[in-house]
Design a protein around this motif. Structure first.
Motif, mmCIF file in Angstrom:
data_model
loop_
_atom_site.group_PDB
_atom_site.id
_atom_site.type_symbol
_atom_site.label_atom_id
_atom_site.label_comp_id
_atom_site.label_asym_id
_atom_site.label_seq_id
_atom_site.Cartn_x
_atom_site.Cartn_y
_atom_site.Cartn_z
ATOM 1 N N ASP A 7 102.407 48.069 40.841
ATOM 2 C CA ASP A 7 103.493 48.027 41.791
ATOM 3 C C ASP A 7 103.117 46.482 42.380
ATOM 4 O O ASP A 7 104.232 45.701 42.682
ATOM 5 N N HIS A 8 101.844 46.189 42.812
ATOM 6 C CA HIS A 8 101.787 44.841 43.301
ATOM 7 C C HIS A 8 101.842 43.779 42.314
ATOM 8 O O HIS A 8 102.640 42.723 42.617
ATOM 9 N N LEU A 9 101.795 44.045 40.934
ATOM 10 C CA LEU A 9 101.822 42.903 39.890
ATOM 11 C C LEU A 9 103.454 42.860 40.009
ATOM 12 O O LEU A 9 103.810 41.656 39.695
ATOM 13 N N GLU A 10 104.187 44.113 40.039
ATOM 14 C CA GLU A 10 105.753 43.703 39.780
ATOM 15 C C GLU A 10 106.162 43.229 40.833
ATOM 16 O O GLU A 10 107.266 42.251 40.713
ATOM 17 N N LYS A 11 105.734 43.077 42.327
ATOM 18 C CA LYS A 11 106.249 42.342 43.264
ATOM 19 C C LYS A 11 106.027 40.915 42.948
ATOM 20 O O LYS A 11 106.686 40.169 43.322
ATOM 21 N N TRP A 12 104.645 40.687 42.654
ATOM 22 C CA TRP A 12 104.329 39.231 42.283
ATOM 23 C C TRP A 12 105.305 38.620 41.108
ATOM 24 O O TRP A 12 105.723 37.514 41.518
ATOM 25 N N ILE A 13 105.452 39.376 40.102
ATOM 26 C CA ILE A 13 106.456 38.899 39.124
ATOM 27 C C ILE A 13 107.841 38.809 39.466
ATOM 28 O O ILE A 13 108.387 37.682 39.207
ATOM 29 N N PHE A 14 108.316 39.762 40.332
ATOM 30 C CA PHE A 14 109.740 39.549 40.845
ATOM 31 C C PHE A 14 109.678 38.090 41.492
ATOM 32 O O PHE A 14 110.797 37.514 41.354
ATOM 33 N N HIS A 15 108.848 37.889 42.576
ATOM 34 C CA HIS A 15 108.574 36.825 43.352
ATOM 35 C C HIS A 15 108.618 35.186 41.986
ATOM 36 O O HIS A 15 109.523 34.442 42.635
ATOM 37 N N PHE A 16 107.715 35.418 41.461
ATOM 38 C CA PHE A 16 107.767 34.281 40.478
ATOM 39 C C PHE A 16 108.936 34.213 39.637
ATOM 40 O O PHE A 16 109.294 33.045 39.433
ATOM 41 N N MET A 17 109.668 35.182 39.115
ATOM 42 C CA MET A 17 110.989 34.954 38.528
ATOM 43 C C MET A 17 111.963 34.501 39.364
ATOM 44 O O MET A 17 112.878 33.758 39.005
ATOM 45 N N LYS A 18 111.781 34.838 40.513
ATOM 46 C CA LYS A 18 113.040 34.403 41.410
ATOM 47 C C LYS A 18 112.866 32.660 41.902
ATOM 48 O O LYS A 18 113.683 31.979 41.919
ATOM 49 N N THR A 19 111.604 32.554 42.172
ATOM 50 C CA THR A 19 111.180 31.020 42.419
ATOM 51 C C THR A 19 111.711 30.292 41.202
ATOM 52 O O THR A 19 112.180 29.021 41.412
ATOM 53 N N HIS A 20 111.473 30.630 39.989
ATOM 54 C CA HIS A 20 111.797 29.781 38.745
ATOM 55 C C HIS A 20 112.849 30.131 38.178
ATOM 56 O O HIS A 20 113.334 29.673 37.110
ATOM 57 N N LYS A 21 113.763 30.668 39.010
ATOM 58 C CA LYS A 21 115.248 31.014 38.699
ATOM 59 C C LYS A 21 115.421 31.720 37.230
ATOM 60 O O LYS A 21 116.300 31.280 36.373
ATOM 61 N N ARG A 22 114.537 32.417 37.022
ATOM 62 C CA ARG A 22 114.713 33.459 35.657
ATOM 63 C C ARG A 22 114.998 34.954 36.197
ATOM 64 O O ARG A 22 114.906 35.777 35.256
ATOM 65 N N LEU A 23 115.206 35.003 37.340
ATOM 66 C CA LEU A 23 115.665 36.460 37.830
ATOM 67 C C LEU A 23 116.711 37.119 37.183
ATOM 68 O O LEU A 23 116.594 38.336 36.845
ATOM 69 N N ASP A 24 117.967 36.390 36.748
ATOM 70 C CA ASP A 24 118.944 37.046 35.973
ATOM 71 C C ASP A 24 118.629 37.470 34.715
ATOM 72 O O ASP A 24 119.054 38.575 34.183
ATOM 73 N N LYS A 25 117.922 36.617 34.026
ATOM 74 C CA LYS A 25 117.617 36.798 32.437
ATOM 75 C C LYS A 25 116.577 38.171 32.646
ATOM 76 O O LYS A 25 116.823 39.037 31.711
ATOM 77 N N TYR A 26 115.884 38.173 33.515
ATOM 78 C CA TYR A 26 114.808 39.315 34.013
ATOM 79 C C TYR A 26 115.516 40.550 33.942
ATOM 80 O O TYR A 26 115.009 41.481 33.467
ATOM 81 N N ASN A 27 116.450 40.355 34.963
ATOM 82 C CA ASN A 27 117.380 41.631 35.180
ATOM 83 C C ASN A 27 118.135 42.096 33.972
ATOM 84 O O ASN A 27 118.119 43.278 33.630
ATOM 85 N N ALA A 28 118.665 41.307 33.067
ATOM 86 C CA ALA A 28 119.377 41.548 32.046
ATOM 87 C C ALA A 28 118.235 42.363 31.037
ATOM 88 O O ALA A 28 118.726 43.084 30.197
ATOM 89 N N ILE A 29 117.377 41.906 30.761
ATOM 90 C CA ILE A 29 116.356 42.564 29.667
ATOM 91 C C ILE A 29 115.749 43.592 30.288
ATOM 92 O O ILE A 29 115.703 44.531 29.458
ATOM 93 N N TRP A 30 115.687 43.856 31.552
ATOM 94 C CA TRP A 30 115.171 45.036 32.209
ATOM 95 C C TRP A 30 115.957 46.145 31.965
ATOM 96 O O TRP A 30 115.721 47.230 31.461
ATOM 97 N N LEU A 31 117.574 45.771 32.036
ATOM 98 C CA LEU A 31 118.606 46.682 31.586
ATOM 99 C C LEU A 31 118.764 47.169 30.255
ATOM 100 O O LEU A 31 119.328 47.972 29.795
#
Length: 72
Positions: A7-31
């Motif tokens: 849970d802690h790692l996932e929150k850190w990764i989410f923040h990292f992806m958001k900071t580096h503008k990779r969140l959209d790609k992360y969510n697309a792969i997640w789905l």
């Protein structure tokens, strides 16, 4: 212990992806992770989930590395 660490790692990764503008790609792969054996297909992106239960966190830990590496 595993659930808390993932849970802690996932929150850190989410923040990292958001900071580096990779969140959209992360969510697309997640789905796009398909159902396989005991993994259930996801119908919500990571940021749409408001609360995780233990089973979901354990399931997420099985494909977390693949989603993160593909997002980068």
């Amino acid at each position: 212990m595993q659930i808390g660490m993932v849970d802690h790692l996932e929150k850190w990764i989410f923040h990292f992806m958001k900071t580096h503008k990779r969140l959209d790609k992360y969510n697309a792969i997640w789905l796009s992770v398909p159902a396989y054996h005991d993994l259930t297909p996801k119908n919500k992106s990571y940021e749409e989930v408001s609360q995780w239960n233990g089973k979901e966190v354990k399931e997420m830990s099985r494909y977390l590395l693949g989603v993160v590496t593909q997002s980068l």
